[in-house]
Scaffold this active site. Structure first.
Site, PDB file in Angstrom:
ATOM      1  CG  ASP A 180      -2.361   6.566   1.461  1.00  0.00           C
ATOM      2  OD1 ASP A 180      -2.435   7.664   0.852  1.00  0.00           O
ATOM      3  OD2 ASP A 180      -3.289   6.102   2.135  1.00  0.00           O
ATOM      4  CG  ASP A 225       0.703   0.476   6.605  1.00  0.00           C
ATOM      5  OD1 ASP A 225       1.465  -0.142   7.388  1.00  0.00           O
ATOM      6  OD2 ASP A 225      -0.462   0.778   6.906  1.00  0.00           O
ATOM      7  CG  ASP A 264      -1.791   1.184   1.341  1.00  0.00           C
ATOM      8  OD1 ASP A 264      -1.959   1.883   0.323  1.00  0.00           O
ATOM      9  OD2 ASP A 264      -2.344   1.435   2.438  1.00  0.00           O
TER      10      ASP A 264
END
Ligand SMILES: [Zn+2]
Length: 318
Positions: A97, A269, A95
């Site tokens: 982001d 993450d 992930d």
């Protein structure tokens, strides 16, 4: 580009008029009934979990009736997804982001994103996937735009049965998130580690470097004054030259490396990657917080944010 929250009416419109099962990626469509689905129905969090859909039509019916705020599907396949039991295997997911990137050139405050940092997240996602292809021999790698960044999912058989400790090693390797212990060997640091380190160091300025423990202002200024030579030294793996350039003692040097490595690891993450029961936003669904579609991205080089705009946004603006 302004990113507004979608209203309940807009969510309804999206799921009844625009959502299309053909936008579900094959890797999800072909394993639909083995996945756990999670929903955030009103924007308060994904509290409706343990859902299973035997057919895509049932999923569609649910989406049209409830017009959820967010939709998620597990990276795991289960015998009994509605009980989260009988774990079979899980995709390896990253992930990335934009709102959480440790170094951004745009100046977005924490929690905010703009086109520029989303583009930085895109570059990082491409980098990670390249490393997995060339160094780890993985081939089934898909990208999706998550609304504020990108997800990478790896579905190679060899990777899907990995346990958490092995997933941790993959994420550390790919991000350059740990100082390799084989530094004393003749070959030096791995290329991927050197590249990640150089990328992070390049993005640092005086203010950011001042957050590193043990780095005095004079050292920081020396390092920045010699930035090009320092970068060159990192790329060649000659980290001792870095100490010389900045006048760093062994302890400060170690602290400095720890600082860079931590920033490397914050590009994604890590908890998402090691969690074999994670749910991730479903490609094809609406990210209501920003009114954008979460979608499969076939060509990362050509991806544009406009591709992810639902129709109601253009209607809203016209
Ligand atoms: Zn930004």
């Amino acid at each position: 580009m302004k990113m507004h929250e979608a209203t309940p009416e807009e969510r309804k419109q999206f799921y009844s008029e625009e959502w299309n099962k053909r936008e579900l990626p094959d890797f999800i469509l072909h394993t639909l009934s083995l996945r756990e689905f999670g929903f955030d129905l009103d924007g308060t969090g994904p509290s409706h979990r343990y859902n299973q859909f035997m057919t895509v039509e049932k999923l569609m019916e649910y989406l049209q009736n409830r017009a959820p705020y967010s939709v998620f599907a597990s990276v795991a396949l289960y015998d009994q997804p509605s009980m989260r039991k009988g774990w079979l295997k899980s995709e390896l997911a990253f992930d990335i982001d934009a709102k959480d990137l440790p170094l951004k050139s745009c100046g977005c405050t924490s929690g905010k994103v703009c086109e520029r940092c989303i583009d930085e997240a895109r570059r990082i996602a491409i980098e990670f996937a390249d490393t997995m292809r060339t160094d780890l021999g993985l081939h089934n790698i898909v990208f999706s735009y998550s609304g504020r960044g990108f997800h990478i999912r790896v579905t190679d058989d060899t990777i899907m049965t990995l346990e958490q400790t092995e997933r941790t090693q993959v994420v550390e390797y790919v991000t350059g998130g740990v100082i390799p212990t084989d530094v004393t060997m003749a070959l030096g640091y791995s290329q991927v580690f050197r590249e990640r380190l150089a990328r992070t160091f390049k993005g640092l300025d005086e203010q950011r470097l001042s957050k590193a423990r043990g780095l005095r202002k004079s050292i920081i200024q020396k390092l920045l004054a010699e930035k090009e030579r320092a970068l060159e030294a990192i790329r060649r793996g000659k980290l001792n030259e870095l100490s010389t350039l900045g006048g760093l003692g062994p302890k400060t040097f170690r602290q400095f490396l720890d600082f860079l490595v931590r920033l490397n690891s914050e590009c994604t993450d890590g908890k998402v990657t090691i969690d074999t029961k994670r749910i991730l936003r479903l490609p094809s669904s609406l990210h209501s917080g920003v009114s954008m579609k979460c979608m499969l991205v076939r060509d990362m080089e050509r991806f544009k944010l406009e591709d992810a705009l639902p129709k109601f946004v253009s209607e809203r603006e016209s």
